[in-house]
Motif scaffolding. Structure first.
Motif, PDB file in Angstrom:
ATOM      1  N   VAL A   1       0.869  -1.180   0.000  1.00 48.75           N
ATOM      2  CA  VAL A   1       0.000   0.000   0.000  1.00 48.75           C
ATOM      3  C   VAL A   1       0.905   1.230   0.000  1.00 48.75           C
ATOM      4  O   VAL A   1       1.700   1.419   0.931  1.00 48.75           O
ATOM      5  CB  VAL A   1      -0.925   0.008   1.237  1.00 48.75           C
TER       6      VAL A   1
ATOM      7  N   ASP B   1      -3.863   6.268   4.654  1.00 50.78           N
ATOM      8  CA  ASP B   1      -5.185   6.627   4.162  1.00 50.78           C
ATOM      9  C   ASP B   1      -5.073   7.620   3.007  1.00 50.78           C
ATOM     10  O   ASP B   1      -4.822   8.812   3.205  1.00 50.78           O
ATOM     11  CB  ASP B   1      -6.021   7.235   5.291  1.00 50.78           C
TER      12      ASP B   1
ATOM     13  N   ASP C   1      -6.613   7.853  -1.432  1.00 52.25           N
ATOM     14  CA  ASP C   1      -7.385   7.160  -2.461  1.00 52.25           C
ATOM     15  C   ASP C   1      -6.520   6.126  -3.177  1.00 52.25           C
ATOM     16  O   ASP C   1      -6.978   5.027  -3.501  1.00 52.25           O
ATOM     17  CB  ASP C   1      -7.950   8.166  -3.462  1.00 52.25           C
TER      18      ASP C   1
ATOM     19  N   TRP D   1      -6.165   3.174  -0.787  1.00 53.45           N
ATOM     20  CA  TRP D   1      -7.401   2.389  -0.721  1.00 53.45           C
ATOM     21  C   TRP D   1      -7.556   1.536  -1.975  1.00 53.45           C
ATOM     22  O   TRP D   1      -7.942   0.361  -1.898  1.00 53.45           O
ATOM     23  CB  TRP D   1      -8.583   3.321  -0.534  1.00 53.45           C
TER      24      TRP D   1
ATOM     25  N   LEU E   1      -5.234  -1.424  -1.654  1.00 55.48           N
ATOM     26  CA  LEU E   1      -5.747  -2.427  -0.720  1.00 55.48           C
ATOM     27  C   LEU E   1      -6.915  -3.190  -1.330  1.00 55.48           C
ATOM     28  O   LEU E   1      -6.994  -4.426  -1.215  1.00 55.48           O
ATOM     29  CB  LEU E   1      -6.165  -1.753   0.590  1.00 55.48           C
ATOM     30  N   GLU E   2      -7.814  -2.481  -2.007  1.00 59.33           N
ATOM     31  CA  GLU E   2      -8.929  -3.154  -2.678  1.00 59.33           C
ATOM     32  C   GLU E   2      -8.425  -4.126  -3.739  1.00 59.33           C
ATOM     33  O   GLU E   2      -8.965  -5.226  -3.902  1.00 59.33           O
ATOM     34  CB  GLU E   2      -9.847  -2.123  -3.318  1.00 59.33           C
TER      35      GLU E   2
ATOM     36  N   PRO F   1     -13.786  -5.309   0.600  1.00 60.79           N
ATOM     37  CA  PRO F   1     -13.740  -4.701   1.940  1.00 60.79           C
ATOM     38  C   PRO F   1     -14.804  -5.234   2.892  1.00 60.79           C
ATOM     39  O   PRO F   1     -14.548  -5.388   4.094  1.00 60.79           O
ATOM     40  CB  PRO F   1     -13.941  -3.213   1.646  1.00 60.79           C
TER      41      PRO F   1
ATOM     42  N   LEU G   1      -5.743   3.443   7.041  1.00 62.89           N
ATOM     43  CA  LEU G   1      -6.937   2.907   6.386  1.00 62.89           C
ATOM     44  C   LEU G   1      -7.823   2.086   7.328  1.00 62.89           C
ATOM     45  O   LEU G   1      -8.877   1.590   6.908  1.00 62.89           O
ATOM     46  CB  LEU G   1      -6.542   2.058   5.178  1.00 62.89           C
TER      47      LEU G   1
ATOM     48  N   ARG H   1     -11.502   3.352   7.366  1.00 66.98           N
ATOM     49  CA  ARG H   1     -12.399   2.978   6.259  1.00 66.98           C
ATOM     50  C   ARG H   1     -12.899   1.543   6.431  1.00 66.98           C
ATOM     51  O   ARG H   1     -14.062   1.241   6.165  1.00 66.98           O
ATOM     52  CB  ARG H   1     -11.688   3.117   4.920  1.00 66.98           C
ATOM     53  N   LEU H   2     -12.028   0.651   6.876  1.00 72.94           N
ATOM     54  CA  LEU H   2     -12.441  -0.737   7.075  1.00 72.94           C
ATOM     55  C   LEU H   2     -13.393  -0.860   8.259  1.00 72.94           C
ATOM     56  O   LEU H   2     -14.337  -1.654   8.231  1.00 72.94           O
ATOM     57  CB  LEU H   2     -11.212  -1.621   7.262  1.00 72.94           C
TER      58      LEU H   2
END
Length: 341
Positions: free
Chosen positions: A40, A69, A71, A74, A77-78, A88, A106, A109-110
């Motif tokens: 990440v 954290d 975009d 993320w 990670l996705e 997620p 992050l 967000r999770l």
């Protein structure tokens, strides 16, 4: 598998090391025990990325250190979750080795998708820091002309609205998942509540920032009355007992030779302590800022910029450790050589 210089450690993340040398992101990889390694990215950082780990259990996925954290982070990670056949919403929980932004960012967000967040209780204080960065710098003899530039860098690892923990993990605690044995190893030093995670069936030790293959984590004095270097050295002994396992660090690349790497880091800090004692003897009665400016760093003092904050904190940690052992005296203002016996 490629042997590192001196055969002290064995690099197992060969593709990761090649990517590190090429200054690109390493690939997403499936590891022993069905664990996934997902890079990440970290914006504007020499560390470049955090290695997040996805651990499948019977009741869902656990994410270790989800990363910075952003975009871009993320999306990375996705992408890693998709490679593991997940999304997620399939994440059961998050375990952070410590709450620096490149590890804990992050988590929020999770958590918002329904995952619980776990950490060691000693990390809670870092979520609500007190005191002014400028005052901390001023208290350690940082010149006023430096303070404006450096004060903001103290908060670079802090999150404005960090995820609060739902689960607290003490030393030896099992992570609450079904069908896996994932145990907490408390390894203070880099932060007070830093943890590693042992997964014996997969044969791995997830080391966070405690044990990296190439660099030493910053060990800085942050709390009055603490001795983070002493805690770190004791923690090295604890992880060295897991020498049979493969190390899965949060940065750089995987390796074997946990005990050898622990010895290397111990030797590094022994040399630093010797350098500090010799420098104090040469300078007489330096303050911490003056002392730090005269030590050897990865680049010349004039070029390390914001890293001077970490350098001052690390110098303080070594001075505290040496003063506790009678090798130096530290009034809080100046450092002096210990009286000859």
């Amino acid at each position: 598998m490629t042997r590192a210089a001196g055969d002290a450690i064995v690099v197992t993340g060969v593709a990761q090391r090649e990517a590190w040398q090429a200054r690109v992101l390493p690939p997403v990889e499936r590891l022993a025990g069905g664990i996934w390694s997902v890079p990440v990215p970290i914006p504007r950082s020499p560390l470049r990325y955090t290695l997040s780990y996805l651990i499948p259990a019977d009741d869902g996925l656990v994410v270790i250190d989800p990363g910075w954290d952003s975009d871009e982070g993320w999306a990375a990670l996705e992408s890693g979750l998709r490679a593991a056949g997940a999304a997620p919403g399939d994440v059961l929980g998050v375990v952070v080795t410590h709450v620096h932004s490149d590890h804990h960012g992050l988590s929020k967000r999770l958590q918002e998708t329904g995952a619980w967040v776990a950490m060691h209780p000693a990390e809670l204080d870092a979520l609500n820091p007190s005191g002014s960065p400028a005052d901390w710098l001023r208290a350690h003899d940082v010149p006023e002309q430096e303070i404006a530039a450096l004060a903001g860098t103290i908060g670079q690892h802090r999150l404005s609205e960090p995820a609060r923990p739902d689960v607290l993990l003490e030393d030896g605690d099992a992570v609450p998942v079904k069908g896996r044995t994932l145990r907490t190893v408390w390894t203070p030093g880099h932060t007070p509540g830093h943890i590693c995670l042992v997964e014996p069936e997969a044969g791995v030790l997830l080391t966070g920032d405690h044990l990296l293959p190439r660099i030493s984590p910053n060990i800085g004095l942050q709390r009055p009355g603490s001795s983070p270097l002493e805690a770190f050295l004791e923690s090295l002994e604890q992880v060295a007992a897991h020498d049979e396992l493969e190390a899965l660090p949060a940065h750089e690349y995987r390796f074997r030779g946990i005990a050898a790497r622990a010895r290397q880091l111990r030797a590094h800090h022994d040399r630093r302590c010797e350098e500090i004692v010799a420098t104090v003897e040469r300078l007489g009665t330096p303050g911490v800022w003056e002392l730090a400016s005269q030590l050897t760093w990865s680049r010349p003092w004039e070029e390390i910029g914001p890293m001077r904050v970490g350098a001052v904190a690390e110098t303080m940690a070594h001075v505290r450790y040496l003063a506790d052992r009678g090798a130096l005296t530290w009034s809080g203002d100046v450092v002096t050589a210990a009286p000859q016996r």
